[in-house]
Motif scaffolding. Structure first.
Motif, mmCIF file in Angstrom:
data_model
loop_
_atom_site.group_PDB
_atom_site.id
_atom_site.type_symbol
_atom_site.label_atom_id
_atom_site.label_comp_id
_atom_site.label_asym_id
_atom_site.label_seq_id
_atom_site.Cartn_x
_atom_site.Cartn_y
_atom_site.Cartn_z
ATOM 1 N N ARG A 110 32.627 35.609 -37.814
ATOM 2 C CA ARG A 110 31.813 36.617 -37.124
ATOM 3 C C ARG A 110 30.395 36.708 -37.685
ATOM 4 N NH1 ARG A 110 34.513 39.994 -33.636
ATOM 5 N NH2 ARG A 110 33.015 41.675 -33.941
ATOM 6 N N GLU A 111 30.116 35.984 -38.756
ATOM 7 C CA GLU A 111 28.760 35.998 -39.307
ATOM 8 C C GLU A 111 27.738 35.507 -38.293
ATOM 9 O OE1 GLU A 111 28.529 34.000 -43.045
ATOM 10 O OE2 GLU A 111 29.813 35.475 -44.027
ATOM 11 N N GLU A 112 28.174 34.716 -37.316
ATOM 12 C CA GLU A 112 27.246 34.247 -36.296
ATOM 13 C C GLU A 112 26.668 35.410 -35.494
ATOM 14 O OE1 GLU A 112 29.540 31.554 -33.928
ATOM 15 O OE2 GLU A 112 30.435 33.140 -32.731
ATOM 16 N N LEU A 113 27.384 36.523 -35.403
ATOM 17 C CA LEU A 113 26.850 37.698 -34.710
ATOM 18 C C LEU A 113 25.597 38.199 -35.418
ATOM 19 C CD1 LEU A 113 30.194 39.618 -34.066
ATOM 20 C CD2 LEU A 113 28.807 38.415 -32.364
ATOM 21 N N THR A 114 25.677 38.283 -36.736
ATOM 22 C CA THR A 114 24.534 38.718 -37.533
ATOM 23 C C THR A 114 23.388 37.727 -37.406
ATOM 24 O OG1 THR A 114 26.036 39.785 -39.088
ATOM 25 C CG2 THR A 114 23.793 39.355 -39.846
ATOM 26 N N ARG A 115 23.698 36.437 -37.507
ATOM 27 C CA ARG A 115 22.669 35.395 -37.420
ATOM 28 C C ARG A 115 21.954 35.459 -36.072
ATOM 29 N NH1 ARG A 115 25.675 31.613 -38.826
ATOM 30 N NH2 ARG A 115 26.398 30.964 -36.783
ATOM 31 N N THR A 116 22.720 35.599 -34.993
ATOM 32 C CA THR A 116 22.128 35.682 -33.658
ATOM 33 C C THR A 116 21.123 36.825 -33.582
ATOM 34 O OG1 THR A 116 24.037 34.707 -32.569
ATOM 35 C CG2 THR A 116 22.639 36.112 -31.219
ATOM 36 N N LEU A 117 21.518 37.985 -34.082
ATOM 37 C CA LEU A 117 20.623 39.143 -34.020
ATOM 38 C C LEU A 117 19.391 38.974 -34.893
ATOM 39 C CD1 LEU A 117 22.712 42.412 -33.861
ATOM 40 C CD2 LEU A 117 21.085 41.510 -32.219
ATOM 41 N N LEU A 118 19.597 38.523 -36.116
ATOM 42 C CA LEU A 118 18.446 38.367 -37.019
ATOM 43 C C LEU A 118 17.443 37.355 -36.476
ATOM 44 C CD1 LEU A 118 20.192 38.512 -40.504
ATOM 45 C CD2 LEU A 118 18.847 40.294 -39.374
ATOM 46 N N VAL A 119 17.930 36.250 -35.928
ATOM 47 C CA VAL A 119 17.034 35.237 -35.359
ATOM 48 C C VAL A 119 16.318 35.802 -34.129
ATOM 49 C CG1 VAL A 119 16.974 32.996 -34.180
ATOM 50 C CG2 VAL A 119 18.269 33.264 -36.305
ATOM 51 N N ALA A 120 17.050 36.499 -33.266
ATOM 52 C CA ALA A 120 16.437 37.071 -32.062
ATOM 53 C C ALA A 120 15.367 38.094 -32.411
ATOM 54 C CB ALA A 120 17.508 37.703 -31.178
ATOM 55 N N VAL A 121 15.631 38.918 -33.419
ATOM 56 C CA VAL A 121 14.635 39.910 -33.844
ATOM 57 C C VAL A 121 13.415 39.204 -34.419
ATOM 58 C CG1 VAL A 121 14.181 41.722 -35.553
ATOM 59 C CG2 VAL A 121 16.276 41.798 -34.190
ATOM 60 N N GLU A 122 13.636 38.224 -35.278
ATOM 61 C CA GLU A 122 12.525 37.513 -35.915
ATOM 62 C C GLU A 122 11.676 36.751 -34.900
ATOM 63 O OE1 GLU A 122 9.996 36.511 -38.877
ATOM 64 O OE2 GLU A 122 11.715 37.852 -39.073
ATOM 65 N N ARG A 123 12.323 36.149 -33.920
ATOM 66 C CA ARG A 123 11.608 35.378 -32.893
ATOM 67 C C ARG A 123 11.056 36.254 -31.773
ATOM 68 N NH1 ARG A 123 15.686 30.209 -32.273
ATOM 69 N NH2 ARG A 123 15.033 29.173 -34.191
ATOM 70 N N ASN A 124 11.429 37.523 -31.808
ATOM 71 C CA ASN A 124 10.980 38.449 -30.758
ATOM 72 C C ASN A 124 11.397 37.924 -29.384
ATOM 73 O OD1 ASN A 124 9.878 40.928 -30.430
ATOM 74 N ND2 ASN A 124 7.762 40.218 -30.367
ATOM 75 N N SER A 125 12.639 37.425 -29.299
ATOM 76 C CA SER A 125 13.091 36.742 -28.089
ATOM 77 C C SER A 125 13.769 37.661 -27.073
ATOM 78 C CB SER A 125 14.039 35.595 -28.455
ATOM 79 O OG SER A 125 15.195 36.096 -29.087
ATOM 80 N N PHE A 126 13.745 38.953 -27.329
ATOM 81 C CA PHE A 126 14.254 39.904 -26.344
ATOM 82 C C PHE A 126 13.402 41.161 -26.396
ATOM 83 C CE2 PHE A 126 16.364 41.246 -30.176
ATOM 84 C CZ PHE A 126 16.455 42.628 -30.073
ATOM 85 N N ARG A 127 13.486 41.907 -25.313
ATOM 86 C CA ARG A 127 12.780 43.187 -25.263
ATOM 87 C C ARG A 127 13.625 44.162 -24.452
ATOM 88 N NH1 ARG A 127 10.500 39.885 -21.560
ATOM 89 N NH2 ARG A 127 10.041 40.698 -19.489
#
Length: 158
Positions: free
Chosen positions: A91-108
């Motif tokens: 389930r660590e991939e859940l954390t990775r997905t969020l951290l990468v998305a936040v860092e890349r600003n890939s959602f709003r």
């Protein structure tokens, strides 16, 4: 394509909806919160699928998720339904997905979302507690699943 993520754990249930944006990013168009009960979550998931049969709905197995999945009449035989059944370190991939998305600003967030502030607090909590607990709140897990369906990549040949 629209993706709804259904999570029932922690303090209650959440359904987060993400849609593809024109800029290649994703737009969070809905954040819905529910009591820690399977019934209202199941009813809403079925309503969302009836409104848009082409949407994708991913259900997290943790908490009441397994019961939600069974109450949805074993939708895995129908197109567009996915059970996220990973446990423990997977389930660590859940954390990775969020951290990468936040860092890349890939959602709003779409303007005017009722629970946007709660989601932003969940994201702050995520970055603060990620080492000890992983994505923790039902809002953070639902956002991660809405942003990425976490299917294994298709192997490339050649």
């Amino acid at each position: 394509m629209t993706r709804h993520a259904v999570v029932t754990r922690g303090h209650g249930g959440a359904i987060v909806t993400a849609e593809a944006g024109d800029d290649g990013g994703q737009i969070i168009t809905a954040i819905e919160r529910f009591p820690y009960e399977a019934g209202p979550v199941v009813d809403r998931a079925l309503h969302l699928k009836a409104d848009d049969p082409t949407c994708s709905i991913v259900v997290d197995v943790e908490g009441l998720g397994d019961a939600v999945w069974e109450l949805l009449a074993r939708p895995r035989r129908r197109h567009g339904w996915l059970l996220y059944a990973k446990h423990g370190l997977e389930r660590e991939e859940l954390t990775r997905t969020l951290l990468v998305a936040v860092e890349r600003n890939s959602f709003r967030f779409a303007p005017g979302l009722a629970d946007e502030d709660a989601m932003k607090r969940a994201l702050v909590g995520l970055t603060r507690n990620v080492r000890e607990e992983g994505p923790g709140s039902e809002l953070a897990v639902a956002l991660s699943l809405a942003l990425d369906d976490h299917r294994p990549p298709t192997p490339r040949i050649g």
